[in-house]
Design a protein around this motif. Structure first.
Motif, PDB file in Angstrom:
ATOM      1  N   PRO A 140     -15.610 -16.938 -95.213  1.00 11.03           N
ATOM      2  CA  PRO A 140     -16.729 -16.685 -94.297  1.00 11.03           C
ATOM      3  C   PRO A 140     -17.858 -17.699 -94.539  1.00 11.03           C
ATOM      4  O   PRO A 140     -18.260 -17.940 -95.681  1.00 11.03           O
ATOM      5  N   VAL A 141     -18.340 -18.295 -93.459  1.00 10.53           N
ATOM      6  CA  VAL A 141     -19.461 -19.236 -93.519  1.00 10.53           C
ATOM      7  C   VAL A 141     -20.542 -18.737 -92.566  1.00 10.53           C
ATOM      8  O   VAL A 141     -20.268 -18.423 -91.408  1.00 10.53           O
ATOM      9  N   THR A 142     -21.777 -18.640 -93.065  1.00 10.90           N
ATOM     10  CA  THR A 142     -22.896 -18.225 -92.222  1.00 10.90           C
ATOM     11  C   THR A 142     -23.876 -19.387 -92.058  1.00 10.90           C
ATOM     12  O   THR A 142     -23.980 -20.253 -92.926  1.00 10.90           O
ATOM     13  N   ALA A 143     -24.578 -19.383 -90.943  1.00  6.75           N
ATOM     14  CA  ALA A 143     -25.572 -20.427 -90.683  1.00  6.75           C
ATOM     15  C   ALA A 143     -26.774 -19.809 -89.990  1.00  6.75           C
ATOM     16  O   ALA A 143     -26.638 -18.871 -89.189  1.00  6.75           O
ATOM     17  N   LYS A 189     -24.155 -21.255 -95.579  1.00 10.35           N
ATOM     18  CA  LYS A 189     -23.830 -20.579 -96.832  1.00 10.35           C
ATOM     19  C   LYS A 189     -22.410 -20.045 -96.787  1.00 10.35           C
ATOM     20  O   LYS A 189     -21.979 -19.482 -95.775  1.00 10.35           O
ATOM     21  N   VAL A 190     -21.696 -20.242 -97.856  1.00  7.99           N
ATOM     22  CA  VAL A 190     -20.355 -19.680 -98.009  1.00  7.99           C
ATOM     23  C   VAL A 190     -20.483 -18.327 -98.708  1.00  7.99           C
ATOM     24  O   VAL A 190     -21.150 -18.217 -99.748  1.00  7.99           O
ATOM     25  N   ILE A 191     -19.873 -17.293 -98.147  1.00  9.79           N
ATOM     26  CA  ILE A 191     -19.905 -15.970 -98.770  1.00  9.79           C
ATOM     27  C   ILE A 191     -18.725 -15.887 -99.740  1.00  9.79           C
ATOM     28  O   ILE A 191     -17.603 -15.507 -99.384  1.00  9.79           O
ATOM     29  N   HIS A 192     -18.987 -16.289-100.968  1.00  8.75           N
ATOM     30  CA  HIS A 192     -17.904 -16.395-101.953  1.00  8.75           C
ATOM     31  C   HIS A 192     -17.277 -15.041-102.270  1.00  8.75           C
ATOM     32  O   HIS A 192     -16.062 -14.952-102.509  1.00  8.75           O
ATOM     33  N   ASP A 193     -18.094 -13.975-102.277  1.00  2.00           N
ATOM     34  CA  ASP A 193     -17.567 -12.648-102.615  1.00  2.00           C
ATOM     35  C   ASP A 193     -16.565 -12.151-101.585  1.00  2.00           C
ATOM     36  O   ASP A 193     -15.758 -11.263-101.883  1.00  2.00           O
ATOM     37  N   GLU A 194     -16.623 -12.709-100.374  1.00  3.11           N
ATOM     38  CA  GLU A 194     -15.727 -12.269 -99.314  1.00  3.11           C
ATOM     39  C   GLU A 194     -14.649 -13.316 -98.994  1.00  3.11           C
ATOM     40  O   GLU A 194     -13.930 -13.188 -98.007  1.00  3.11           O
ATOM     41  N   THR A 195     -14.586 -14.354 -99.822  1.00  4.32           N
ATOM     42  CA  THR A 195     -13.567 -15.391 -99.636  1.00  4.32           C
ATOM     43  C   THR A 195     -12.260 -14.943-100.283  1.00  4.32           C
ATOM     44  O   THR A 195     -12.246 -14.496-101.430  1.00  4.32           O
ATOM     45  N   SER A 200      -9.266 -26.706-104.931  1.00  4.33           N
ATOM     46  CA  SER A 200     -10.276 -27.369-105.767  1.00  4.33           C
ATOM     47  C   SER A 200     -11.657 -27.216-105.147  1.00  4.33           C
ATOM     48  O   SER A 200     -11.808 -26.847-103.980  1.00  4.33           O
ATOM     49  N   ASP A 201     -12.699 -27.496-105.938  1.00 10.78           N
ATOM     50  CA  ASP A 201     -14.077 -27.434-105.431  1.00 10.78           C
ATOM     51  C   ASP A 201     -14.271 -28.408-104.264  1.00 10.78           C
ATOM     52  O   ASP A 201     -14.985 -28.096-103.297  1.00 10.78           O
ATOM     53  N   LYS A 202     -13.630 -29.570-104.359  1.00 12.26           N
ATOM     54  CA  LYS A 202     -13.736 -30.553-103.283  1.00 12.26           C
ATOM     55  C   LYS A 202     -13.114 -30.029-101.994  1.00 12.26           C
ATOM     56  O   LYS A 202     -13.675 -30.186-100.904  1.00 12.26           O
ATOM     57  N   GLU A 203     -11.946 -29.385-102.125  1.00  5.43           N
ATOM     58  CA  GLU A 203     -11.297 -28.825-100.934  1.00  5.43           C
ATOM     59  C   GLU A 203     -12.140 -27.708-100.329  1.00  5.43           C
ATOM     60  O   GLU A 203     -12.282 -27.617 -99.098  1.00  5.43           O
ATOM     61  N   LEU A 204     -12.716 -26.867-101.167  1.00  6.88           N
ATOM     62  CA  LEU A 204     -13.553 -25.774-100.667  1.00  6.88           C
ATOM     63  C   LEU A 204     -14.794 -26.317 -99.962  1.00  6.88           C
ATOM     64  O   LEU A 204     -15.206 -25.792 -98.925  1.00  6.88           O
ATOM     65  N   ALA A 205     -15.384 -27.390-100.524  1.00  9.60           N
ATOM     66  CA  ALA A 205     -16.562 -27.999 -99.895  1.00  9.60           C
ATOM     67  C   ALA A 205     -16.210 -28.600 -98.541  1.00  9.60           C
ATOM     68  O   ALA A 205     -16.978 -28.491 -97.576  1.00  9.60           O
ATOM     69  N   THR A 206     -15.037 -29.214 -98.467  1.00  4.41           N
ATOM     70  CA  THR A 206     -14.580 -29.800 -97.191  1.00  4.41           C
ATOM     71  C   THR A 206     -14.371 -28.717 -96.143  1.00  4.41           C
ATOM     72  O   THR A 206     -14.765 -28.869 -94.974  1.00  4.41           O
ATOM     73  N   ARG A 237     -19.137 -25.379 -90.886  1.00  2.00           N
ATOM     74  CA  ARG A 237     -20.447 -25.759 -90.341  1.00  2.00           C
ATOM     75  C   ARG A 237     -20.276 -26.476 -89.012  1.00  2.00           C
ATOM     76  O   ARG A 237     -20.990 -26.210 -88.042  1.00  2.00           O
ATOM     77  N   ASP A 238     -19.291 -27.398 -88.933  1.00  5.01           N
ATOM     78  CA  ASP A 238     -19.056 -28.143 -87.693  1.00  5.01           C
ATOM     79  C   ASP A 238     -18.585 -27.211 -86.570  1.00  5.01           C
ATOM     80  O   ASP A 238     -18.972 -27.389 -85.411  1.00  5.01           O
ATOM     81  N   VAL A 239     -17.765 -26.222 -86.917  1.00  6.35           N
ATOM     82  CA  VAL A 239     -17.292 -25.258 -85.922  1.00  6.35           C
ATOM     83  C   VAL A 239     -18.471 -24.475 -85.347  1.00  6.35           C
ATOM     84  O   VAL A 239     -18.557 -24.236 -84.136  1.00  6.35           O
ATOM     85  N   ILE A 240     -19.405 -24.091 -86.212  1.00  2.00           N
ATOM     86  CA  ILE A 240     -20.585 -23.344 -85.760  1.00  2.00           C
ATOM     87  C   ILE A 240     -21.425 -24.194 -84.812  1.00  2.00           C
ATOM     88  O   ILE A 240     -21.859 -23.732 -83.753  1.00  2.00           O
ATOM     89  N   VAL A 241     -21.663 -25.456 -85.178  1.00  2.00           N
ATOM     90  CA  VAL A 241     -22.475 -26.340 -84.332  1.00  2.00           C
ATOM     91  C   VAL A 241     -21.827 -26.524 -82.963  1.00  2.00           C
ATOM     92  O   VAL A 241     -22.504 -26.465 -81.923  1.00  2.00           O
TER      93      VAL A 241
END
Length: 221
Positions: free
Chosen positions: A89-92, A130-136, A148-154, A160-164
């Protein structure tokens, strides 16, 4: 008789003098009121008029497969126990605003008792993601490594792009104009204009809206 004619002439001159002063005063009011109004409006700086909180679920899955060619035919076989799945889940927070710092007398047109305010182009600000880590949720088979952290950041950036891209920018622009009108009309009324004679609008050729993210990156949509 001559004295009577003299009084009439003096009366005419007096009336003409008063009328002339009244017109001069009206003209002075017209000239002086607009710059004063512009100065008041520019003090508003940024008028934040709308705010949205948007949530998207980023889904992703991949698995290892074996590809090749046999007798000129290509094949692809999924390798067991190599699946990876993710639901993130990603919130903006999105805000629509109008930057009044560049507002000037060019944005104001007066015709008698009527006044038209042409607003600067609205903008959209992506204030936070914001990434909701507790619900990931992740599912990773034994033969695979965790994300990996890099994959999660990507993947978070993809969210974020989907939201925009999902934003109804013109709807946000209309809400921004309505919100700005609620802020500006009381200021203009203080200058002596009636509300029914005040028009607040965007320029006629306004088609795209600028989106500014939390890193200052700008794009037009």
């Amino acid at each position: 008789m001559r004295i009577g004619i003299l009084y009439v002439i003096m009366a005419i001159l007096l009336v003409s003098s008063c009328t002339g002063n009244t017109n001069d005063k009206k003209e002075a009011d017209t000239v002086d009121t607009i710059p004063m109004m512009v100065a008041h409006i520019r003090k508003c700086s940024k008028i934040y008029t709308t705010e949205y909180k948007i949530r998207k679920i980023v889904s992703y899955s991949d698995n290892k497969n074996l590809k090749g060619k046999v007798f000129g035919k290509e094949f692809s076989i999924d390798i067991p126990m190599t699946d990876r799945k993710l639901a993130m889940p990603v919130t903006a927070t999105i805000k629509g605003y109008i930057d009044m710092s560049g507002f000037s007398t060019d944005n104001v047109k007066r015709k008698g008792d009527r006044i038209v305010i042409t607003l600067p182009d609205p903008k959209i600000e992506l204030t936070s993601t914001k990434v909701i880590h507790d619900e990931t949720h992740q599912h990773v088979d034994m033969a695979r490594r965790n994300f990996s952290d890099k994959e999660l950041a990507t993947l978070a950036m993809h969210g974020r792009d989907v939201i925009v891209k999902s934003l109804d920018s013109m709807s946000i622009a209309r809400n921004a104009m309505n919100g700005a009108a609620h802020v500006l009309i009381p200021i203009i009324k203080q200058m002596g204009f009636k509300e029914e004679n005040i028009e607040v609008r965007f320029r006629n050729d306004f088609k795209k809206i600028e989106i500014v993210d939390e890193n200052g990156k700008r794009e037009l949509r």
